[in-house]
Write a protein that holds these residues in place. Sequence first.
Motif, short mmCIF file in Angstrom:
data_model
loop_
_atom_site.label_atom_id
_atom_site.label_comp_id
_atom_site.label_asym_id
_atom_site.label_seq_id
_atom_site.Cartn_x
_atom_site.Cartn_y
_atom_site.Cartn_z
N ILE A 144 0.83 -1.21 0.00
CA ILE A 144 0.00 0.00 0.00
C ILE A 144 0.86 1.26 0.00
CG2 ILE A 144 -0.34 0.13 2.51
CD1 ILE A 144 -3.02 0.91 -0.08
N PHE A 145 1.99 1.23 0.71
CA PHE A 145 2.88 2.39 0.74
C PHE A 145 3.53 2.60 -0.63
CE2 PHE A 145 2.97 1.15 5.29
CZ PHE A 145 2.36 2.29 5.78
N LEU A 146 3.87 1.52 -1.30
CA LEU A 146 4.46 1.64 -2.64
C LEU A 146 3.44 2.17 -3.63
CD1 LEU A 146 6.57 -1.64 -2.72
CD2 LEU A 146 7.37 0.70 -2.36
N SER A 185 1.50 9.29 -5.94
CA SER A 185 2.07 10.62 -5.68
C SER A 185 2.94 11.08 -6.84
CB SER A 185 2.89 10.61 -4.39
OG SER A 185 2.09 10.26 -3.30
N MET A 186 3.75 10.18 -7.37
CA MET A 186 4.61 10.54 -8.49
C MET A 186 3.80 10.80 -9.76
SD MET A 186 8.06 8.29 -7.98
CE MET A 186 7.40 6.82 -7.18
N LEU A 187 2.71 10.06 -9.94
CA LEU A 187 1.82 10.30 -11.07
C LEU A 187 1.20 11.70 -10.96
CD1 LEU A 187 0.24 9.42 -13.59
CD2 LEU A 187 -1.38 8.28 -12.05
N PHE A 188 0.71 12.06 -9.79
CA PHE A 188 0.14 13.39 -9.58
C PHE A 188 1.20 14.49 -9.73
CE2 PHE A 188 -3.51 11.33 -7.23
CZ PHE A 188 -4.44 11.65 -8.21
N PHE A 211 2.35 5.20 -13.34
CA PHE A 211 1.05 4.60 -13.60
C PHE A 211 1.20 3.10 -13.82
CE2 PHE A 211 -2.43 3.27 -16.36
CZ PHE A 211 -3.53 3.79 -15.69
N ASP A 212 2.16 2.73 -14.66
CA ASP A 212 2.39 1.31 -14.93
C ASP A 212 2.75 0.54 -13.66
OD1 ASP A 212 1.81 1.42 -17.60
OD2 ASP A 212 3.82 0.91 -18.29
N ARG A 213 3.65 1.10 -12.88
CA ARG A 213 4.11 0.40 -11.67
C ARG A 213 3.00 0.31 -10.62
NH1 ARG A 213 10.20 2.84 -11.85
NH2 ARG A 213 10.65 1.84 -13.84
N LEU A 214 2.10 1.26 -10.65
CA LEU A 214 0.94 1.22 -9.77
C LEU A 214 0.13 -0.05 -10.01
CD1 LEU A 214 -0.84 2.77 -7.71
CD2 LEU A 214 -1.91 3.90 -9.65
N PHE A 215 0.10 -0.51 -11.26
CA PHE A 215 -0.67 -1.69 -11.63
C PHE A 215 0.19 -2.94 -11.84
CE2 PHE A 215 -3.43 1.85 -12.65
CZ PHE A 215 -4.58 1.46 -11.99
#
Length: 124
Positions: free
Chosen positions: A3-5, A11-14, A92-96
Amino acid sequence: MMIFLKIEEISMLFLSFYVSLLLGYEWWLFILFLFTPDISMFGYLLGKKIGAAIYNIFHYKFLAVFIGIIGFAISIKELAFAGAILFGHSSFDRLFGYGLKYSEGFNFTHLGAIGNKNNENRNN
């Protein structure tokens, strides 16, 4: 831990979205260009090893930051925008779960195998 990652990647996407707004670009241009780095997947038509190398170039955050800083330093806002897009797309990619690729194939990433539920359970 996962969840932290994910919060970090969001945050980096925003941040990349905010930088694009600071550069004077409309919000919809960010959305429009956000997925353009995925053209790098066509590198896999040349084989797994070359495909992974091309894909990773377009998804390497250091390169995105470097391009953005160069754009700012030499006052080329299109280059700074390109850096913001590359950075945001990678987040975005790493989020998924789509990480940098290994030469074994598209599904083998530094975050684990794409679609492998064991990765999610291990990292939660």
